[in-house]
Motif scaffolding. Structure first.
Motif, PDB file in Angstrom:
ATOM      1  N   LEU A  15      -7.681   9.376  -9.874  1.00  0.00           N
ATOM      2  CA  LEU A  15      -6.484   8.823  -9.229  1.00  0.00           C
ATOM      3  C   LEU A  15      -6.333   9.362  -7.805  1.00  0.00           C
ATOM      4  O   LEU A  15      -5.864   8.651  -6.913  1.00  0.00           O
ATOM      5  N   GLY A  16      -6.768  10.605  -7.596  1.00  0.00           N
ATOM      6  CA  GLY A  16      -6.734  11.181  -6.244  1.00  0.00           C
ATOM      7  C   GLY A  16      -7.662  10.430  -5.306  1.00  0.00           C
ATOM      8  O   GLY A  16      -7.311  10.184  -4.143  1.00  0.00           O
ATOM      9  N   VAL A  17      -8.832  10.062  -5.810  1.00  0.00           N
ATOM     10  CA  VAL A  17      -9.770   9.259  -5.006  1.00  0.00           C
ATOM     11  C   VAL A  17      -9.143   7.903  -4.678  1.00  0.00           C
ATOM     12  O   VAL A  17      -9.229   7.428  -3.535  1.00  0.00           O
ATOM     13  N   CYS A  18      -8.505   7.295  -5.673  1.00  0.00           N
ATOM     14  CA  CYS A  18      -7.839   6.004  -5.442  1.00  0.00           C
ATOM     15  C   CYS A  18      -6.756   6.131  -4.377  1.00  0.00           C
ATOM     16  O   CYS A  18      -6.608   5.253  -3.515  1.00  0.00           O
ATOM     17  N   LEU A  19      -6.003   7.221  -4.452  1.00  0.00           N
ATOM     18  CA  LEU A  19      -4.936   7.433  -3.467  1.00  0.00           C
ATOM     19  C   LEU A  19      -5.531   7.548  -2.061  1.00  0.00           C
ATOM     20  O   LEU A  19      -5.050   6.913  -1.111  1.00  0.00           O
ATOM     21  N   SER A  31      -9.398   2.744 -12.927  1.00  0.00           N
ATOM     22  CA  SER A  31      -8.740   4.052 -13.021  1.00  0.00           C
ATOM     23  C   SER A  31      -7.476   3.947 -13.867  1.00  0.00           C
ATOM     24  O   SER A  31      -7.161   4.853 -14.655  1.00  0.00           O
ATOM     25  N   GLY A  32      -6.760   2.834 -13.687  1.00  0.00           N
ATOM     26  CA  GLY A  32      -5.564   2.604 -14.498  1.00  0.00           C
ATOM     27  C   GLY A  32      -5.908   2.472 -15.977  1.00  0.00           C
ATOM     28  O   GLY A  32      -5.210   3.021 -16.828  1.00  0.00           O
ATOM     29  N   LEU A  33      -6.999   1.748 -16.262  1.00  0.00           N
ATOM     30  CA  LEU A  33      -7.436   1.619 -17.659  1.00  0.00           C
ATOM     31  C   LEU A  33      -7.769   2.988 -18.246  1.00  0.00           C
ATOM     32  O   LEU A  33      -7.404   3.315 -19.378  1.00  0.00           O
ATOM     33  N   TYR A  34      -8.466   3.798 -17.463  1.00  0.00           N
ATOM     34  CA  TYR A  34      -8.830   5.143 -17.928  1.00  0.00           C
ATOM     35  C   TYR A  34      -7.565   5.960 -18.213  1.00  0.00           C
ATOM     36  O   TYR A  34      -7.467   6.640 -19.237  1.00  0.00           O
ATOM     37  N   TRP A  35      -6.606   5.864 -17.299  1.00  0.00           N
ATOM     38  CA  TRP A  35      -5.382   6.648 -17.473  1.00  0.00           C
ATOM     39  C   TRP A  35      -4.604   6.194 -18.705  1.00  0.00           C
ATOM     40  O   TRP A  35      -4.013   7.004 -19.423  1.00  0.00           O
ATOM     41  N   HIS A  36      -4.604   4.888 -18.959  1.00  0.00           N
ATOM     42  CA  HIS A  36      -3.929   4.388 -20.162  1.00  0.00           C
ATOM     43  C   HIS A  36      -4.632   4.903 -21.421  1.00  0.00           C
ATOM     44  O   HIS A  36      -3.979   5.190 -22.425  1.00  0.00           O
ATOM     45  N   LEU A  37      -5.953   5.021 -21.370  1.00  0.00           N
ATOM     46  CA  LEU A  37      -6.683   5.571 -22.518  1.00  0.00           C
ATOM     47  C   LEU A  37      -6.264   7.022 -22.767  1.00  0.00           C
ATOM     48  O   LEU A  37      -6.027   7.425 -23.909  1.00  0.00           O
ATOM     49  N   ARG A  67       0.802  -1.225   0.000  1.00  0.00           N
ATOM     50  CA  ARG A  67       0.000   0.000   0.000  1.00  0.00           C
ATOM     51  C   ARG A  67       0.835   1.275   0.000  1.00  0.00           C
ATOM     52  O   ARG A  67       0.498   2.251  -0.669  1.00  0.00           O
ATOM     53  N   LYS A  68       1.908   1.304   0.788  1.00  0.00           N
ATOM     54  CA  LYS A  68       2.742   2.515   0.829  1.00  0.00           C
ATOM     55  C   LYS A  68       3.344   2.809  -0.539  1.00  0.00           C
ATOM     56  O   LYS A  68       3.414   3.962  -0.976  1.00  0.00           O
ATOM     57  N   LEU A  69       3.773   1.747  -1.218  1.00  0.00           N
ATOM     58  CA  LEU A  69       4.343   1.921  -2.559  1.00  0.00           C
ATOM     59  C   LEU A  69       3.264   2.417  -3.524  1.00  0.00           C
ATOM     60  O   LEU A  69       3.517   3.299  -4.353  1.00  0.00           O
ATOM     61  N   VAL A  70       2.060   1.864  -3.390  1.00  0.00           N
ATOM     62  CA  VAL A  70       0.953   2.292  -4.255  1.00  0.00           C
ATOM     63  C   VAL A  70       0.654   3.774  -4.042  1.00  0.00           C
ATOM     64  O   VAL A  70       0.487   4.533  -5.004  1.00  0.00           O
ATOM     65  N   ILE A  71       0.601   4.182  -2.794  1.00  0.00           N
ATOM     66  CA  ILE A  71       0.325   5.600  -2.484  1.00  0.00           C
ATOM     67  C   ILE A  71       1.396   6.495  -3.112  1.00  0.00           C
ATOM     68  O   ILE A  71       1.097   7.525  -3.726  1.00  0.00           O
ATOM     69  N   GLY A  72       2.672   6.076  -2.981  1.00  0.00           N
ATOM     70  CA  GLY A  72       3.756   6.865  -3.570  1.00  0.00           C
ATOM     71  C   GLY A  72       3.657   6.935  -5.085  1.00  0.00           C
ATOM     72  O   GLY A  72       3.809   8.015  -5.682  1.00  0.00           O
ATOM     73  N   LEU A  73       3.371   5.796  -5.696  1.00  0.00           N
ATOM     74  CA  LEU A  73       3.295   5.761  -7.165  1.00  0.00           C
ATOM     75  C   LEU A  73       2.101   6.555  -7.693  1.00  0.00           C
ATOM     76  O   LEU A  73       2.210   7.237  -8.723  1.00  0.00           O
ATOM     77  N   LEU A  74       0.969   6.469  -6.994  1.00  0.00           N
ATOM     78  CA  LEU A  74      -0.181   7.262  -7.422  1.00  0.00           C
ATOM     79  C   LEU A  74       0.104   8.757  -7.258  1.00  0.00           C
ATOM     80  O   LEU A  74      -0.306   9.576  -8.080  1.00  0.00           O
ATOM     81  N   GLY A  75       0.834   9.099  -6.185  1.00  0.00           N
ATOM     82  CA  GLY A  75       1.218  10.501  -5.989  1.00  0.00           C
ATOM     83  C   GLY A  75       2.097  10.998  -7.129  1.00  0.00           C
ATOM     84  O   GLY A  75       1.905  12.109  -7.640  1.00  0.00           O
ATOM     85  N   VAL A  76       3.050  10.158  -7.531  1.00  0.00           N
ATOM     86  CA  VAL A  76       3.933  10.530  -8.651  1.00  0.00           C
ATOM     87  C   VAL A  76       3.120  10.663  -9.939  1.00  0.00           C
ATOM     88  O   VAL A  76       3.324  11.601 -10.733  1.00  0.00           O
ATOM     89  N   THR A  77       2.196   9.741 -10.143  1.00  0.00           N
ATOM     90  CA  THR A  77       1.357   9.787 -11.349  1.00  0.00           C
ATOM     91  C   THR A  77       0.571  11.101 -11.404  1.00  0.00           C
ATOM     92  O   THR A  77       0.497  11.750 -12.458  1.00  0.00           O
ATOM     93  N   ILE A  78       0.004  11.485 -10.279  1.00  0.00           N
ATOM     94  CA  ILE A  78      -0.773  12.728 -10.232  1.00  0.00           C
ATOM     95  C   ILE A  78       0.137  13.941 -10.468  1.00  0.00           C
ATOM     96  O   ILE A  78      -0.223  14.872 -11.194  1.00  0.00           O
ATOM     97  N   LEU A  79       1.322  13.921  -9.879  1.00  0.00           N
ATOM     98  CA  LEU A  79       2.259  15.031 -10.095  1.00  0.00           C
ATOM     99  C   LEU A  79       2.651  15.152 -11.568  1.00  0.00           C
ATOM    100  O   LEU A  79       2.739  16.260 -12.112  1.00  0.00           O
ATOM    101  N   LEU A  80       2.875  14.018 -12.202  1.00  0.00           N
ATOM    102  CA  LEU A  80       3.216  14.040 -13.627  1.00  0.00           C
ATOM    103  C   LEU A  80       2.042  14.560 -14.459  1.00  0.00           C
ATOM    104  O   LEU A  80       2.234  15.304 -15.426  1.00  0.00           O
ATOM    105  N   ALA A  81       0.836  14.173 -14.070  1.00  0.00           N
ATOM    106  CA  ALA A  81      -0.350  14.671 -14.790  1.00  0.00           C
ATOM    107  C   ALA A  81      -0.473  16.185 -14.640  1.00  0.00           C
ATOM    108  O   ALA A  81      -0.808  16.894 -15.596  1.00  0.00           O
TER     109      ALA A  81
END
Length: 198
Positions: free
Chosen positions: A153-157, A176-182, A81-95
């Motif tokens: 993605l923020g909701v997922c985080l 959410s991942g599928l949506y982001w890939h789209l 979970r901690k890794l997921v939170i970090g990765l989702l945070g990075v994804t949002i920052l990149l967005a």
């Protein structure tokens, strides 16, 4: 009390939604192709005025964000979970970085009075007007999808942080991942259409 989730039904619903999104952008791609055929030289001239470096950087940013989102989903399967939170945070920052770059790019065009309805475009070649009309419409619609993706993605985080999403219940994260890939794939088509046009 355990909550039953129809995993296949949820996934089917998501794919159905993604299909409608593909149809939406597919229609815009057809319109683009039609006007490109009609105003080829104007489209090429207008495309050379876009910020290729910014478009290229944004492509790299979005591809990286798609990668971090995919890794987050795989990490969730292992309940990291901690890794997921970090990765989702990075994804949002990149967005957010993608949107900032797009804002700067649009700002440059507005500063040069290049936007739908401007006198400069209205007095120029019709093909150039069509090109920028499609450019602002399609990249603007794509940016709207990026904003929606950030919210999802923020909701997922937040749900991951609260333990509502975990390795045994991660439909919303997968979708959410599928949506982001789209969102990423749509940009992969938009980038060459507008920035690499020859």
């Amino acid at each position: 009390m355990s909550v039953h989730t129809d995993h296949k039904g949820v996934q089917f619903g998501m794919w159905l939604f993604l299909y409608t999104e593909i149809m939406l952008f597919g229609g815009l791609f057809v319109i683009y192709a039609t006007y490109y055929y009609q105003y080829t030289n104007d489209f090429i001239a207008a495309g050379k005025e876009l910020e290729l470096v910014m478009g290229t950087v944004n492509t790299a940013v979005l591809l990286t964000s798609s990668l971090t989102a995919a890794i987050a989903i795989e990490a969730m399967r292992k309940d990291a979970r901690k890794l997921v939170i970090g990765l989702l945070g990075v994804t949002i920052l990149l967005a957010l970085t993608f949107l900032c770059i797009k804002y700067v790019e649009w700002g440059h065009k507005f500063a040069h009075e290049i936007f739908p309805g401007s006198e400069k475009l209205a007095s120029g070649p019709h093909g150039v007007t069509m090109f920028y009309g499609l450019y602002f419409t399609m990249t603007g619609l794509h940016a709207l999808h990026v904003i929606i993706g950030i919210l999802v993605l923020g909701v997922c985080l937040a749900f991951t942080a609260r333990g509502k999403i975990h390795g045994g219940r991660m439909d919303i994260l997968e979708n959410s991942g599928l949506y982001w890939h789209l969102v990423d794939i749509i940009w992969i088509f938009l980038f060459p259409l507008f920035y690499l046009i020859l």
